[in-house]
Design a protein around this motif. Sequence first.
Motif, PDB file in Angstrom:
ATOM      1  N   TYR A  93       0.824  -1.200   0.000  1.00 52.89           N
ATOM      2  CA  TYR A  93       0.000   0.000   0.000  1.00 52.89           C
ATOM      3  C   TYR A  93       0.857   1.247   0.000  1.00 52.89           C
ATOM      4  N   CYS A  94       0.445   2.217  -0.768  1.00 52.64           N
ATOM      5  CA  CYS A  94       1.035   3.544  -0.744  1.00 52.64           C
ATOM      6  C   CYS A  94       0.253   4.398   0.252  1.00 52.64           C
ATOM      7  N   ALA A  95       0.957   5.250   0.983  1.00 50.36           N
ATOM      8  CA  ALA A  95       0.313   6.112   1.967  1.00 50.36           C
ATOM      9  C   ALA A  95       0.913   7.508   1.909  1.00 50.36           C
ATOM     10  N   ALA A  96       0.129   8.487   2.312  1.00 48.86           N
ATOM     11  CA  ALA A  96       0.602   9.871   2.333  1.00 48.86           C
ATOM     12  C   ALA A  96       0.044  10.568   3.558  1.00 48.86           C
ATOM     13  N   GLY A  97       0.793  11.562   4.048  1.00 49.23           N
ATOM     14  CA  GLY A  97       0.331  12.267   5.227  1.00 49.23           C
ATOM     15  C   GLY A  97       1.236  13.420   5.592  1.00 49.23           C
ATOM     16  N   PRO A  98       1.054  14.000   6.775  1.00 51.70           N
ATOM     17  CA  PRO A  98       1.903  15.101   7.229  1.00 51.70           C
ATOM     18  C   PRO A  98       3.303  14.603   7.539  1.00 51.70           C
ATOM     19  N   ASN A  99       4.223  15.514   7.812  1.00 52.43           N
ATOM     20  CA  ASN A  99       5.611  15.124   8.036  1.00 52.43           C
ATOM     21  C   ASN A  99       5.823  14.623   9.457  1.00 52.43           C
ATOM     22  N   LEU A 100       5.370  13.410   9.702  1.00 52.53           N
ATOM     23  CA  LEU A 100       5.641  12.736  10.958  1.00 52.53           C
ATOM     24  C   LEU A 100       6.543  11.562  10.632  1.00 52.53           C
ATOM     25  N   PRO A 101       7.839  11.667  10.903  1.00 49.56           N
ATOM     26  CA  PRO A 101       8.755  10.579  10.534  1.00 49.56           C
ATOM     27  C   PRO A 101       8.366   9.287  11.231  1.00 49.56           C
ATOM     28  N   SER A 102       7.753   8.411  10.476  1.00 49.43           N
ATOM     29  CA  SER A 102       7.215   7.227  11.123  1.00 49.43           C
ATOM     30  C   SER A 102       6.895   6.156  10.116  1.00 49.43           C
ATOM     31  N   LEU A 103       7.012   4.925  10.561  1.00 46.74           N
ATOM     32  CA  LEU A 103       6.537   3.794   9.780  1.00 46.74           C
ATOM     33  C   LEU A 103       5.306   3.174  10.444  1.00 46.74           C
ATOM     34  N   ARG A 104       4.608   3.993  11.231  1.00 48.47           N
ATOM     35  CA  ARG A 104       3.365   3.540  11.852  1.00 48.47           C
ATOM     36  C   ARG A 104       2.179   3.967  10.993  1.00 48.47           C
ATOM     37  N   THR A 105       1.203   3.126  10.884  1.00 51.34           N
ATOM     38  CA  THR A 105       0.036   3.430  10.050  1.00 51.34           C
ATOM     39  C   THR A 105      -0.682   4.689  10.520  1.00 51.34           C
ATOM     40  N   ALA A 106      -0.662   4.941  11.807  1.00 52.28           N
ATOM     41  CA  ALA A 106      -1.397   6.090  12.351  1.00 52.28           C
ATOM     42  C   ALA A 106      -0.846   7.431  11.877  1.00 52.28           C
ATOM     43  N   ALA A 107       0.368   7.445  11.344  1.00 48.63           N
ATOM     44  CA  ALA A 107       0.974   8.699  10.903  1.00 48.63           C
ATOM     45  C   ALA A 107       0.490   9.132   9.524  1.00 48.63           C
ATOM     46  N   TYR A 108      -0.325   8.316   8.866  1.00 52.14           N
ATOM     47  CA  TYR A 108      -0.744   8.594   7.493  1.00 52.14           C
ATOM     48  C   TYR A 108      -2.257   8.623   7.398  1.00 52.14           C
ATOM     49  N   ASN A 109      -2.763   9.596   6.650  1.00 50.43           N
ATOM     50  CA  ASN A 109      -4.211   9.720   6.565  1.00 50.43           C
ATOM     51  C   ASN A 109      -4.768   9.470   5.169  1.00 50.43           C
ATOM     52  N   TYR A 110      -3.909   9.175   4.201  1.00 47.32           N
ATOM     53  CA  TYR A 110      -4.383   8.835   2.868  1.00 47.32           C
ATOM     54  C   TYR A 110      -3.756   7.498   2.464  1.00 47.32           C
ATOM     55  N   TRP A 111      -4.590   6.647   1.868  1.00 45.27           N
ATOM     56  CA  TRP A 111      -4.138   5.302   1.495  1.00 45.27           C
ATOM     57  C   TRP A 111      -4.641   4.912   0.121  1.00 45.27           C
ATOM     58  N   GLY A 112      -3.791   4.171  -0.603  1.00 50.81           N
ATOM     59  CA  GLY A 112      -4.241   3.567  -1.838  1.00 50.81           C
ATOM     60  C   GLY A 112      -4.906   2.230  -1.568  1.00 50.81           C
ATOM     61  N   LYS A 113      -5.355   1.569  -2.645  1.00 51.43           N
ATOM     62  CA  LYS A 113      -6.045   0.291  -2.499  1.00 51.43           C
ATOM     63  C   LYS A 113      -5.104  -0.895  -2.536  1.00 51.43           C
ATOM     64  N   GLY A 114      -3.868  -0.676  -2.913  1.00 54.99           N
ATOM     65  CA  GLY A 114      -2.875  -1.732  -2.833  1.00 54.99           C
ATOM     66  C   GLY A 114      -2.574  -2.414  -4.149  1.00 54.99           C
ATOM     67  N   THR A 115      -1.400  -3.041  -4.195  1.00 53.99           N
ATOM     68  CA  THR A 115      -0.986  -3.852  -5.332  1.00 53.99           C
ATOM     69  C   THR A 115      -0.308  -5.104  -4.772  1.00 53.99           C
ATOM     70  N   GLN A 116      -0.633  -6.257  -5.334  1.00 50.89           N
ATOM     71  CA  GLN A 116      -0.179  -7.531  -4.780  1.00 50.89           C
ATOM     72  C   GLN A 116       1.210  -7.896  -5.290  1.00 50.89           C
ATOM     73  N   VAL A 117       2.052  -8.329  -4.374  1.00 50.87           N
ATOM     74  CA  VAL A 117       3.375  -8.850  -4.709  1.00 50.87           C
ATOM     75  C   VAL A 117       3.455 -10.284  -4.194  1.00 50.87           C
ATOM     76  N   THR A 118       3.814 -11.186  -5.077  1.00 46.07           N
ATOM     77  CA  THR A 118       3.955 -12.588  -4.704  1.00 46.07           C
ATOM     78  C   THR A 118       5.328 -13.075  -5.126  1.00 46.07           C
ATOM     79  N   VAL A 119       6.066 -13.620  -4.159  1.00 47.97           N
ATOM     80  CA  VAL A 119       7.413 -14.116  -4.421  1.00 47.97           C
ATOM     81  C   VAL A 119       7.415 -15.623  -4.181  1.00 47.97           C
ATOM     82  N   SER A 120       7.744 -16.366  -5.193  1.00 46.34           N
ATOM     83  CA  SER A 120       7.744 -17.821  -5.072  1.00 46.34           C
ATOM     84  C   SER A 120       9.150 -18.329  -4.816  1.00 46.34           C
ATOM     85  N   ALA A 121       9.209 -19.452  -4.094  1.00 46.23           N
ATOM     86  CA  ALA A 121      10.513 -20.020  -3.726  1.00 46.23           C
ATOM     87  C   ALA A 121      11.180 -20.674  -4.928  1.00 46.23           C
TER      88      ALA A 121
END
Length: 121
Positions: A93-121
Motif C-alpha cells: 500500500y502507498c500512503a501519504a500524510g503530514p511530516n511525521l517521521p514514522s513507519l506507523r500506520t497512524a501517521a498517514y491519513n491517505y491510502w491507496g487500495k494496494g498492489t499484490q506482490v507474490t514471491v515464489s521459492a
Amino acid sequence: QVRLVESGGGSVQTGGSLRLSCAASGDDYSRMAWFRQAPGKEREGVATIFRSLGTTEYGDSVKGRFTISLDNAKNMVYLQMNNLKPEDSAMYYCAAGPNLPSLRTAAYNYWGKGTQVTVSA
C-alpha cells in the motif's frame, strides 16, 4: 483530499526484482510511504520518504534491498525491490500524510487500495 493509485505488483521468483509505483493526486501531504500486509498479519511499514528533502527511513526487514524514491514533478513515489524473498509476499500500500517521521500506520491519513506482490521459492 489526496488520491493514491498503486501499480507494478506481480509475481516473481526468489531473488527477483519489482518496481512499485504510486501516483498521487492532490497536494495535501508532506510525507509518503509504502506499507505491506500479508494475510493474517498486521500492516507493516516498509519505507517512508520526506517529500521536500527526500530523507528516507526503512523497516529492518527490507534495509539494503528496497529503495524508496519520488518524483515531485510527477507526484509519483516508487519502491524498487531487489533480492525479493517469499516473506516479502504481501499486498503493498502507498500512503501519504503530514511530516511525521514514522513507519506507523497512524501517521498517514491517505491510502491507496494496494498492489499484490507474490514471491515464489
